[in-house]
Design a protein around this motif. Sequence first.
Motif, PDB file in Angstrom:
ATOM      1  N   VAL A  33       0.792  -1.232   0.000  1.00 51.31           N
ATOM      2  CA  VAL A  33       0.000   0.000   0.000  1.00 51.31           C
ATOM      3  C   VAL A  33       0.824   1.281   0.000  1.00 51.31           C
ATOM      4  CG1 VAL A  33      -1.990  -1.106   1.064  1.00 51.31           C
ATOM      5  CG2 VAL A  33      -0.255  -0.038   2.515  1.00 51.31           C
ATOM      6  N   CYS A  34       2.133   1.180   0.196  1.00 56.30           N
ATOM      7  CA  CYS A  34       2.961   2.387   0.169  1.00 56.30           C
ATOM      8  C   CYS A  34       4.347   2.059  -0.358  1.00 56.30           C
ATOM      9  CB  CYS A  34       3.047   3.031   1.549  1.00 56.30           C
ATOM     10  SG  CYS A  34       3.960   2.095   2.782  1.00 56.30           S
ATOM     11  N   GLU A  35       5.045   3.112  -0.816  1.00 59.08           N
ATOM     12  CA  GLU A  35       6.393   2.941  -1.336  1.00 59.08           C
ATOM     13  C   GLU A  35       7.180   4.218  -1.113  1.00 59.08           C
ATOM     14  OE1 GLU A  35       5.816   2.127  -5.476  1.00 59.08           O
ATOM     15  OE2 GLU A  35       5.376   4.211  -5.953  1.00 59.08           O
ATOM     16  N   PRO A  36       8.494   4.107  -1.010  1.00 59.26           N
ATOM     17  CA  PRO A  36       9.308   5.315  -0.845  1.00 59.26           C
ATOM     18  C   PRO A  36       9.304   6.118  -2.137  1.00 59.26           C
ATOM     19  CG  PRO A  36      10.704   3.382  -1.038  1.00 59.26           C
ATOM     20  CD  PRO A  36       9.293   2.887  -0.993  1.00 59.26           C
ATOM     21  N   ASP A  37       9.109   7.427  -2.017  1.00 54.80           N
ATOM     22  CA  ASP A  37       9.059   8.296  -3.182  1.00 54.80           C
ATOM     23  C   ASP A  37      10.372   9.061  -3.343  1.00 54.80           C
ATOM     24  OD1 ASP A  37       7.832   9.388  -5.420  1.00 54.80           O
ATOM     25  OD2 ASP A  37       7.031  11.089  -4.300  1.00 54.80           O
ATOM     26  N   LYS A  38      10.811   9.699  -2.253  1.00 52.15           N
ATOM     27  CA  LYS A  38      12.080  10.429  -2.306  1.00 52.15           C
ATOM     28  C   LYS A  38      12.601  10.643  -0.902  1.00 52.15           C
ATOM     29  CE  LYS A  38       9.781  14.900  -2.546  1.00 52.15           C
ATOM     30  NZ  LYS A  38       9.609  16.127  -3.289  1.00 52.15           N
ATOM     31  N   ILE A  39      13.881  10.965  -0.829  1.00 54.05           N
ATOM     32  CA  ILE A  39      14.521  11.304   0.431  1.00 54.05           C
ATOM     33  C   ILE A  39      15.143  12.673   0.241  1.00 54.05           C
ATOM     34  CG2 ILE A  39      16.345  10.741   2.063  1.00 54.05           C
ATOM     35  CD1 ILE A  39      15.995   7.838   1.367  1.00 54.05           C
ATOM     36  N   GLY A  40      14.822  13.592   1.136  1.00 53.60           N
ATOM     37  CA  GLY A  40      15.357  14.940   1.027  1.00 53.60           C
ATOM     38  C   GLY A  40      15.904  15.414   2.356  1.00 53.60           C
ATOM     39  N   ALA A  41      16.522  16.579   2.320  1.00 57.22           N
ATOM     40  CA  ALA A  41      17.084  17.165   3.534  1.00 57.22           C
ATOM     41  C   ALA A  41      15.960  17.708   4.409  1.00 57.22           C
ATOM     42  CB  ALA A  41      18.049  18.279   3.169  1.00 57.22           C
ATOM     43  N   SER A  42      16.151  17.633   5.695  1.00 56.14           N
ATOM     44  CA  SER A  42      15.192  18.178   6.644  1.00 56.14           C
ATOM     45  C   SER A  42      15.271  19.702   6.609  1.00 56.14           C
ATOM     46  CB  SER A  42      15.511  17.663   8.042  1.00 56.14           C
ATOM     47  OG  SER A  42      14.672  18.262   8.994  1.00 56.14           O
ATOM     48  N   PRO A  43      14.140  20.401   6.752  1.00 62.25           N
ATOM     49  CA  PRO A  43      14.180  21.862   6.749  1.00 62.25           C
ATOM     50  C   PRO A  43      15.008  22.442   7.899  1.00 62.25           C
ATOM     51  CG  PRO A  43      11.893  21.060   6.783  1.00 62.25           C
ATOM     52  CD  PRO A  43      12.793  19.885   6.843  1.00 62.25           C
ATOM     53  N   LYS A  44      15.121  21.694   8.972  1.00 64.19           N
ATOM     54  CA  LYS A  44      15.886  22.160  10.124  1.00 64.19           C
ATOM     55  C   LYS A  44      17.375  21.861   9.973  1.00 64.19           C
ATOM     56  CE  LYS A  44      11.892  21.571  13.039  1.00 64.19           C
ATOM     57  NZ  LYS A  44      11.269  20.780  14.083  1.00 64.19           N
ATOM     58  N   GLY A  45      17.737  21.151   8.920  1.00 62.96           N
ATOM     59  CA  GLY A  45      19.151  20.887   8.664  1.00 62.96           C
ATOM     60  C   GLY A  45      19.700  19.629   9.294  1.00 62.96           C
ATOM     61  N   LYS A  46      18.976  18.983  10.160  1.00 64.52           N
ATOM     62  CA  LYS A  46      19.472  17.767  10.798  1.00 64.52           C
ATOM     63  C   LYS A  46      18.674  16.580  10.296  1.00 64.52           C
ATOM     64  CE  LYS A  46      21.222  19.743  15.036  1.00 64.52           C
ATOM     65  NZ  LYS A  46      21.213  19.660  16.487  1.00 64.52           N
ATOM     66  N   GLY A  47      19.352  15.615   9.741  1.00 65.74           N
ATOM     67  CA  GLY A  47      18.685  14.415   9.276  1.00 65.74           C
ATOM     68  C   GLY A  47      18.029  14.600   7.924  1.00 65.74           C
ATOM     69  N   VAL A  87       2.378  11.203   0.999  1.00 67.51           N
ATOM     70  CA  VAL A  87       1.716  11.754  -0.175  1.00 67.51           C
ATOM     71  C   VAL A  87       0.758  10.686  -0.676  1.00 67.51           C
ATOM     72  CG1 VAL A  87       2.061  12.585  -2.525  1.00 67.51           C
ATOM     73  CG2 VAL A  87       3.745  13.118  -0.760  1.00 67.51           C
ATOM     74  N   GLN A  88      -0.494  11.084  -0.872  1.00 67.83           N
ATOM     75  CA  GLN A  88      -1.482  10.124  -1.353  1.00 67.83           C
ATOM     76  C   GLN A  88      -1.499  10.106  -2.875  1.00 67.83           C
ATOM     77  OE1 GLN A  88      -5.333  10.709   0.351  1.00 67.83           O
ATOM     78  NE2 GLN A  88      -4.529  10.943   2.413  1.00 67.83           N
ATOM     79  N   GLY A  89      -1.632   8.943  -3.430  1.00 74.13           N
ATOM     80  CA  GLY A  89      -1.709   8.800  -4.871  1.00 74.13           C
ATOM     81  C   GLY A  89      -1.436   7.373  -5.277  1.00 74.13           C
ATOM     82  N   PRO A  90      -1.526   7.095  -6.576  1.00 70.58           N
ATOM     83  CA  PRO A  90      -1.258   5.730  -7.035  1.00 70.58           C
ATOM     84  C   PRO A  90       0.220   5.392  -6.882  1.00 70.58           C
ATOM     85  CG  PRO A  90      -1.567   7.196  -8.896  1.00 70.58           C
ATOM     86  CD  PRO A  90      -1.878   7.997  -7.671  1.00 70.58           C
ATOM     87  N   LEU A  91       0.483   4.144  -6.648  1.00 67.56           N
ATOM     88  CA  LEU A  91       1.859   3.695  -6.514  1.00 67.56           C
ATOM     89  C   LEU A  91       2.516   3.655  -7.888  1.00 67.56           C
ATOM     90  CD1 LEU A  91       1.485   0.800  -3.929  1.00 67.56           C
ATOM     91  CD2 LEU A  91       1.923   3.206  -3.510  1.00 67.56           C
ATOM     92  N   LYS A  92       3.784   4.025  -7.934  1.00 68.97           N
ATOM     93  CA  LYS A  92       4.507   4.009  -9.200  1.00 68.97           C
ATOM     94  C   LYS A  92       4.934   2.601  -9.564  1.00 68.97           C
ATOM     95  CE  LYS A  92       6.155   8.707  -8.702  1.00 68.97           C
ATOM     96  NZ  LYS A  92       7.309   9.566  -8.478  1.00 68.97           N
ATOM     97  N   GLN A  93       5.339   1.846  -8.572  1.00 65.27           N
ATOM     98  CA  GLN A  93       5.734   0.456  -8.799  1.00 65.27           C
ATOM     99  C   GLN A  93       4.585  -0.436  -8.367  1.00 65.27           C
ATOM    100  OE1 GLN A  93       9.214  -0.061  -6.382  1.00 65.27           O
ATOM    101  NE2 GLN A  93      10.556   0.210  -8.125  1.00 65.27           N
ATOM    102  N   SER A  94       4.246  -1.368  -9.217  1.00 70.55           N
ATOM    103  CA  SER A  94       3.228  -2.322  -8.794  1.00 70.55           C
ATOM    104  C   SER A  94       3.890  -3.357  -7.902  1.00 70.55           C
ATOM    105  CB  SER A  94       2.572  -2.987 -10.003  1.00 70.55           C
ATOM    106  OG  SER A  94       3.537  -3.663 -10.757  1.00 70.55           O
ATOM    107  N   PRO A  95       3.210  -3.794  -6.848  1.00 68.86           N
ATOM    108  CA  PRO A  95       3.805  -4.798  -5.973  1.00 68.86           C
ATOM    109  C   PRO A  95       4.044  -6.096  -6.726  1.00 68.86           C
ATOM    110  CG  PRO A  95       1.512  -4.413  -5.399  1.00 68.86           C
ATOM    111  CD  PRO A  95       1.879  -3.424  -6.465  1.00 68.86           C
ATOM    112  N   PRO A  96       5.052  -6.840  -6.344  1.00 73.80           N
ATOM    113  CA  PRO A  96       5.314  -8.096  -7.035  1.00 73.80           C
ATOM    114  C   PRO A  96       4.133  -9.042  -6.932  1.00 73.80           C
ATOM    115  CG  PRO A  96       6.634  -7.929  -5.035  1.00 73.80           C
ATOM    116  CD  PRO A  96       5.938  -6.608  -5.224  1.00 73.80           C
TER     117      PRO A  96
END
Length: 143
Positions: A33-47, A87-96
């Motif tokens: 039901v979910c998948e990682p979309d992206k990883i970005g910098a935290s607005p506070k600068g840590k993590g 983020v809600q929306g359709p998954l980009k990768q279909s589950p195996p």
Amino acid sequence: MKLARKKLPEKGPAIGRLKLQWADIVGPSLAKVCEPDKIGASPKGKGRVLTLRCIPAASTMVQHQSELIRQRVSVSLGGDVRDIRIVQGPLKQSPPAAPAKKRRTLTPSERESLLSSVQTIEDTDLRKAVLALGEAVLTTDES
């Protein structure tokens, strides 16, 4: 992993590795039901902040399990995922797809036994349905 990540580009390897290992990290039910979309910098600068894409029907469930997901992903990526955005929306990768169950053929004695057990049913539609059910049960391989 923390030391290696400092030398590697910020976005590429982490998200790629996370997508490959997603079902192992969060489990098969959440991976559907979910998948990682992206990883970005935290607005506070840590993590870093992990953005998850999930189907709308499962967003509440994912939100309730977000801290568990964050902990597992953080351990997998080296310990600095601080927040999760959903983020809600359709998954980009279909589950195996689940592997199809193997079917075997009925032996002649099994077929005869099955046919003789349904002969007493007078309704032909019901007899056919029970016969089909019996064949399905007997031909499904449990391995």
